[in-house]
Design an enzyme around this catalytic site. Sequence first.
Site, PDB file in Angstrom:
ATOM      1  N   CYS A 269     -10.773   0.297   3.449  1.00 29.16           N
ATOM      2  CA  CYS A 269      -9.386   0.054   3.062  1.00 29.16           C
ATOM      3  C   CYS A 269      -8.738   1.395   2.758  1.00 29.16           C
ATOM      4  O   CYS A 269      -9.324   2.223   2.055  1.00 29.16           O
ATOM      5  CB  CYS A 269      -9.355  -0.850   1.830  1.00 29.16           C
ATOM      6  SG  CYS A 269      -7.680  -1.232   1.281  1.00 29.16           S
ATOM      7  N   LEU A 270      -7.549   1.607   3.299  1.00 31.92           N
ATOM      8  CA  LEU A 270      -6.872   2.890   3.080  1.00 31.92           C
ATOM      9  C   LEU A 270      -6.565   3.110   1.597  1.00 31.92           C
ATOM     10  O   LEU A 270      -6.350   4.242   1.182  1.00 31.92           O
ATOM     11  CB  LEU A 270      -5.580   2.949   3.904  1.00 31.92           C
ATOM     12  CG  LEU A 270      -5.790   3.027   5.433  1.00 31.92           C
ATOM     13  CD1 LEU A 270      -4.474   2.828   6.172  1.00 31.92           C
ATOM     14  CD2 LEU A 270      -6.425   4.353   5.833  1.00 31.92           C
TER      15      LEU A 270
ATOM     16  N   HIS B  39      -7.453  -9.535   5.843  1.00 33.61           N
ATOM     17  CA  HIS B  39      -7.537  -8.413   4.898  1.00 33.61           C
ATOM     18  C   HIS B  39      -6.136  -8.018   4.423  1.00 33.61           C
ATOM     19  O   HIS B  39      -5.897  -7.843   3.225  1.00 33.61           O
ATOM     20  CB  HIS B  39      -8.236  -7.234   5.603  1.00 33.61           C
ATOM     21  CG  HIS B  39      -8.311  -5.961   4.810  1.00 33.61           C
ATOM     22  ND1 HIS B  39      -9.501  -5.372   4.445  1.00 33.61           N
ATOM     23  CD2 HIS B  39      -7.335  -5.149   4.320  1.00 33.61           C
ATOM     24  CE1 HIS B  39      -9.254  -4.261   3.767  1.00 33.61           C
ATOM     25  NE2 HIS B  39      -7.944  -4.090   3.684  1.00 33.61           N
TER      26      HIS B  39
ATOM     27  N   GLN C 161       0.810  -1.221   0.000  1.00 38.65           N
ATOM     28  CA  GLN C 161       0.000   0.000   0.000  1.00 38.65           C
ATOM     29  C   GLN C 161       0.846   1.275   0.000  1.00 38.65           C
ATOM     30  O   GLN C 161       0.329   2.363  -0.230  1.00 38.65           O
ATOM     31  CB  GLN C 161      -0.964   0.005   1.195  1.00 38.65           C
ATOM     32  CG  GLN C 161      -2.036  -1.081   1.080  1.00 38.65           C
ATOM     33  CD  GLN C 161      -2.974  -1.071   2.272  1.00 38.65           C
ATOM     34  OE1 GLN C 161      -2.686  -1.674   3.295  1.00 38.65           O
ATOM     35  NE2 GLN C 161      -4.078  -0.357   2.167  1.00 38.65           N
TER      36      GLN C 161
ATOM     37  N   HIS D 113      -3.936  -8.299   0.721  1.00 37.03           N
ATOM     38  CA  HIS D 113      -3.156  -7.254   0.034  1.00 37.03           C
ATOM     39  C   HIS D 113      -1.842  -7.820  -0.502  1.00 37.03           C
ATOM     40  O   HIS D 113      -1.426  -7.506  -1.615  1.00 37.03           O
ATOM     41  CB  HIS D 113      -2.808  -6.107   1.002  1.00 37.03           C
ATOM     42  CG  HIS D 113      -3.857  -5.054   1.095  1.00 37.03           C
ATOM     43  ND1 HIS D 113      -4.288  -4.314   0.022  1.00 37.03           N
ATOM     44  CD2 HIS D 113      -4.557  -4.570   2.157  1.00 37.03           C
ATOM     45  CE1 HIS D 113      -5.209  -3.437   0.410  1.00 37.03           C
ATOM     46  NE2 HIS D 113      -5.401  -3.576   1.709  1.00 37.03           N
TER      47      HIS D 113
HETATM   48 NI    NI Z   1      -6.733  -2.513   2.948  1.00 34.85          NI
END
Ligand code: NI
Length: 174
Positions: free
Chosen positions: A94-95, A136, A51, A140
């Site tokens: 989710c960011l 979660h 991310q 990713h």
């Molecule tokens: Ni996320």
Amino acid sequence: MTIKDIITVPDETLKKISEPIVNFGESEKKLIRDLFETMYNSKGIGLAAVQVGVLKRILVIDISSKDEKKNPMSFINPVIRKLSSETSVYEEGCLSIPDTFIEIERPKTCEVEYIDFDGKKKIFKCEGLLSTCIQHEINHLDGKLIIDNLSKLKRDFIIKKVSKVKKNPDRILV
Ligand code: NI
């Protein structure tokens, strides 16, 4: 420590599979510190290295509430060993998908094998929120997002215009 930019959909990097860490050293420790800084700054409870655009199998989590003492947990090369058949449902955000929350059903408990911040192999059992959060984040690392199981139409809609939704205490941002 550095606050990194969090990448968001439709950045193709989010679909890539992260590489396992072979030698865990200072650069990975620095990355973990930066991930925590970035996660806390964004009010999230979990963040995976991908991310911030780094394709390494590293994730950080802290599910403590704002009134509690911080409880930072980092996982290097996490692998799920067991999942329960019993499930729980959380409204997940989710960011990397701003302002979008989706109800997702996942195994209620899970057992994860990973390397900790000191380079030691560990096995961790967890349930509920923590179990959901870890699953979660591991998704990713495998290039999967919470919008992947939606129809293409819905997914495109979310990617194009993220919905504005009211605050809900059961919502989590990971
Ligand atoms: Ni996320």
